[in-house]
Design an enzyme around this catalytic site. Structure first.
Site, PDB file in Angstrom:
ATOM      1  N   ARG A 279       0.834  -1.205   0.000  1.00 15.96           N
ATOM      2  CA  ARG A 279       0.000   0.000   0.000  1.00 15.96           C
ATOM      3  C   ARG A 279       0.873   1.261   0.000  1.00 15.96           C
ATOM      4  O   ARG A 279       0.405   2.341   0.335  1.00 15.96           O
ATOM      5  CB  ARG A 279      -0.918  -0.013   1.223  1.00 15.96           C
ATOM      6  CG  ARG A 279      -1.902  -1.191   1.236  1.00 15.96           C
ATOM      7  CD  ARG A 279      -2.944  -1.026   2.340  1.00 15.96           C
ATOM      8  NE  ARG A 279      -2.360  -1.128   3.665  1.00 15.96           N
ATOM      9  CZ  ARG A 279      -2.327  -2.262   4.393  1.00 15.96           C
ATOM     10  NH1 ARG A 279      -2.842  -3.381   3.895  1.00 15.96           N
ATOM     11  NH2 ARG A 279      -1.798  -2.267   5.596  1.00 15.96           N
TER      12      ARG A 279
ATOM     13  N   CYS B 201       1.325  20.567 -11.088  1.00 19.40           N
ATOM     14  CA  CYS B 201      -0.144  20.503 -11.003  1.00 19.40           C
ATOM     15  C   CYS B 201      -0.565  19.068 -10.699  1.00 19.40           C
ATOM     16  O   CYS B 201      -1.171  18.801  -9.673  1.00 19.40           O
ATOM     17  CB  CYS B 201      -0.766  20.992 -12.302  1.00 19.40           C
ATOM     18  SG  CYS B 201      -0.456  22.730 -12.638  1.00 19.40           S
TER      19      CYS B 201
ATOM     20  N   SER C  97      -4.537  21.449  -9.072  1.00 18.23           N
ATOM     21  CA  SER C  97      -5.220  22.478  -9.838  1.00 18.23           C
ATOM     22  C   SER C  97      -5.300  22.043 -11.293  1.00 18.23           C
ATOM     23  O   SER C  97      -4.365  21.418 -11.803  1.00 18.23           O
ATOM     24  CB  SER C  97      -4.431  23.795  -9.736  1.00 18.23           C
ATOM     25  OG  SER C  97      -4.953  24.776 -10.590  1.00 18.23           O
ATOM     26  N   GLN C  98      -6.438  22.374 -11.944  1.00 20.46           N
ATOM     27  CA  GLN C  98      -6.527  22.016 -13.358  1.00 20.46           C
ATOM     28  C   GLN C  98      -7.393  22.988 -14.152  1.00 20.46           C
ATOM     29  O   GLN C  98      -8.514  23.326 -13.759  1.00 20.46           O
ATOM     30  CB  GLN C  98      -7.096  20.605 -13.545  1.00 20.46           C
ATOM     31  CG  GLN C  98      -7.058  20.187 -15.016  1.00 20.46           C
ATOM     32  CD  GLN C  98      -7.519  18.779 -15.245  1.00 20.46           C
ATOM     33  OE1 GLN C  98      -8.700  18.504 -15.186  1.00 20.46           O
ATOM     34  NE2 GLN C  98      -6.583  17.866 -15.494  1.00 20.46           N
ATOM     35  N   ASP C  99      -6.842  23.423 -15.271  1.00 19.23           N
ATOM     36  CA  ASP C  99      -7.559  24.171 -16.296  1.00 19.23           C
ATOM     37  C   ASP C  99      -8.354  23.125 -17.090  1.00 19.23           C
ATOM     38  O   ASP C  99      -7.803  22.409 -17.923  1.00 19.23           O
ATOM     39  CB  ASP C  99      -6.533  24.892 -17.172  1.00 19.23           C
ATOM     40  CG  ASP C  99      -7.137  25.632 -18.344  1.00 19.23           C
ATOM     41  OD1 ASP C  99      -8.293  25.353 -18.715  1.00 19.23           O
ATOM     42  OD2 ASP C  99      -6.432  26.477 -18.932  1.00 19.23           O
TER      43      ASP C  99
ATOM     44  N   HIS D 298     -11.197  24.088 -12.479  1.00 20.22           N
ATOM     45  CA  HIS D 298     -11.716  25.398 -12.846  1.00 20.22           C
ATOM     46  C   HIS D 298     -11.838  25.605 -14.348  1.00 20.22           C
ATOM     47  O   HIS D 298     -11.112  25.004 -15.143  1.00 20.22           O
ATOM     48  CB  HIS D 298     -10.845  26.514 -12.242  1.00 20.22           C
ATOM     49  CG  HIS D 298      -9.375  26.347 -12.525  1.00 20.22           C
ATOM     50  ND1 HIS D 298      -8.503  25.751 -11.643  1.00 20.22           N
ATOM     51  CD2 HIS D 298      -8.638  26.706 -13.603  1.00 20.22           C
ATOM     52  CE1 HIS D 298      -7.283  25.753 -12.145  1.00 20.22           C
ATOM     53  NE2 HIS D 298      -7.343  26.334 -13.344  1.00 20.22           N
ATOM     54  N   ILE D 299     -12.769  26.482 -14.689  1.00 21.11           N
ATOM     55  CA  ILE D 299     -12.953  26.938 -16.059  1.00 21.11           C
ATOM     56  C   ILE D 299     -12.674  28.437 -16.077  1.00 21.11           C
ATOM     57  O   ILE D 299     -13.291  29.199 -15.325  1.00 21.11           O
ATOM     58  CB  ILE D 299     -14.380  26.646 -16.557  1.00 21.11           C
ATOM     59  CG1 ILE D 299     -14.645  25.128 -16.575  1.00 21.11           C
ATOM     60  CG2 ILE D 299     -14.599  27.248 -17.949  1.00 21.11           C
ATOM     61  CD1 ILE D 299     -16.081  24.758 -16.906  1.00 21.11           C
TER      62      ILE D 299
ATOM     63  N   ALA E 215      -3.912  31.124 -19.784  1.00 17.57           N
ATOM     64  CA  ALA E 215      -3.505  32.057 -18.744  1.00 17.57           C
ATOM     65  C   ALA E 215      -2.186  31.601 -18.138  1.00 17.57           C
ATOM     66  O   ALA E 215      -1.988  30.416 -17.884  1.00 17.57           O
ATOM     67  CB  ALA E 215      -4.581  32.144 -17.663  1.00 17.57           C
TER      68      ALA E 215
END
Length: 282
Positions: free
Chosen positions: A137, A157, A184-186, A224-225, A281
């Site tokens: 594990r 990311c 985090s992700q676009d 996020h968008i 961005a």
């Protein structure tokens, strides 16, 4: 309709309908014209893909499977932090004049650590454990190394993979599952790109270790968008969808370090038109 399309559409609708806007907050990213890049975001998005049933490439638009695999191999196989060893230009904004992105991504996977079994980097440790101790594990990687963050041109990311092996009733082979953790992700620019990358990685590792692929669980802390992506996403999720493609991996390759982008392909991959000139961005 492929499961990947269903997951993507539902996720985007949820973000747009129930997400929280960052407009007015002190945000870091900016558009090329200098305006602040605000987002609508959801915290703690979890998507599950059963790779034994289908390959999770979107059909709403084409995901460039060889390009995203090239980037994955740049990080996981070449363990590089120099964009001159990468064919695409997506990292150009974060590279110095010599092409380096600092002590980030592939650099961290190349660092050797001392284990009871000897010196190994994180990738070799994963392969070692999958072959010799598959029910552990503790089979995981982590490239979010705090002591080196000040020397990274971009904080990672997608920063951690946790592998977990299970038995499948009636099968002689073990099943390889994994969790991809992403801070985090676009969603428009990167969601399916990352999903396909790590789906390919799992197929390669499974073949290397004589296993079959199972579930890829994708955990996104901040999905996020961007404000300027909203109309593009709204158009995209209302497109027709098609059946998932078939994934082919060269069955002759048994060593992870021997795979190239020519050893993979998507067959019967029918998609909508490509979305071009997506503003990014930085």
């Amino acid at each position: 309709m492929s499961l990947a399309d269903h997951i993507f559409i539902d996720m985007c609708k949820d973000i747009l309908q129930a997400g929280v806007s960052t407009e007015g907050e002190k945000v870091r990213p900016k558009w090329e014209d200098g305006d602040f890049a605000y987002t609508i975001k959801r915290f703690g998005v979890v998507n599950r893909y059963d790779l034994s049933k289908e390959f999770p490439a979107l059909t709403l638009r084409k995901t460039a499977i060889k390009s995203c695999t090239d980037e994955m191999l740049w990080i996981w196989q070449k363990k590089s932090n120099n964009i001159n060893e990468l064919h695409s230009h997506i990292w150009d904004s974060w590279a110095d004049k010599d092409g380096f992105i600092g002590k980030a991504y592939g650099y961290q996977l190349a660092v050797k650590h001392c284990y009871k079994e000897g010196m190994m980097d994180q990738v070799d440790r994963v392969i070692y454990d999958l072959k010799n101790n598959p029910y552990s594990r503790r089979i995981m990687t982590n490239i979010y190394v705090h002591q080196d963050l000040h020397e990274m041109n971009l904080y990672p990311c997608a920063y951690s993979m946790t592998f977990n092996v299970t038995t499948e009733k009636g099968s002689e082979k073990l099943k390889l599952n994994a969790i991809l953790n992403q801070r985090s992700q676009d969603v428009l620019a990167a969601n399916n790109w990352n999903v396909c990358q790590y789906a390919v990685l799992m197929h390669m590792l499974a073949q290397t270790c004589d296993m079959q692929v199972g579930e890829l669980v994708h955990v996104i802390a901040d999905a996020h968008i961007y404000d300027r992506h909203i109309p593009i996403v709204q158009d995209l999720i209302n497109r027709p969808v098609y059946d998932a493609p078939n994934f082919w991996l060269n069955p002759e390759i048994k060593n992870f370090y021997d795979f190239t982008v020519e050893d993979i392909r998507l067959e019967n991959y029918v998609t909508g038109p490509q979305v071009k000139n997506i503003p990014i961005a930085v």
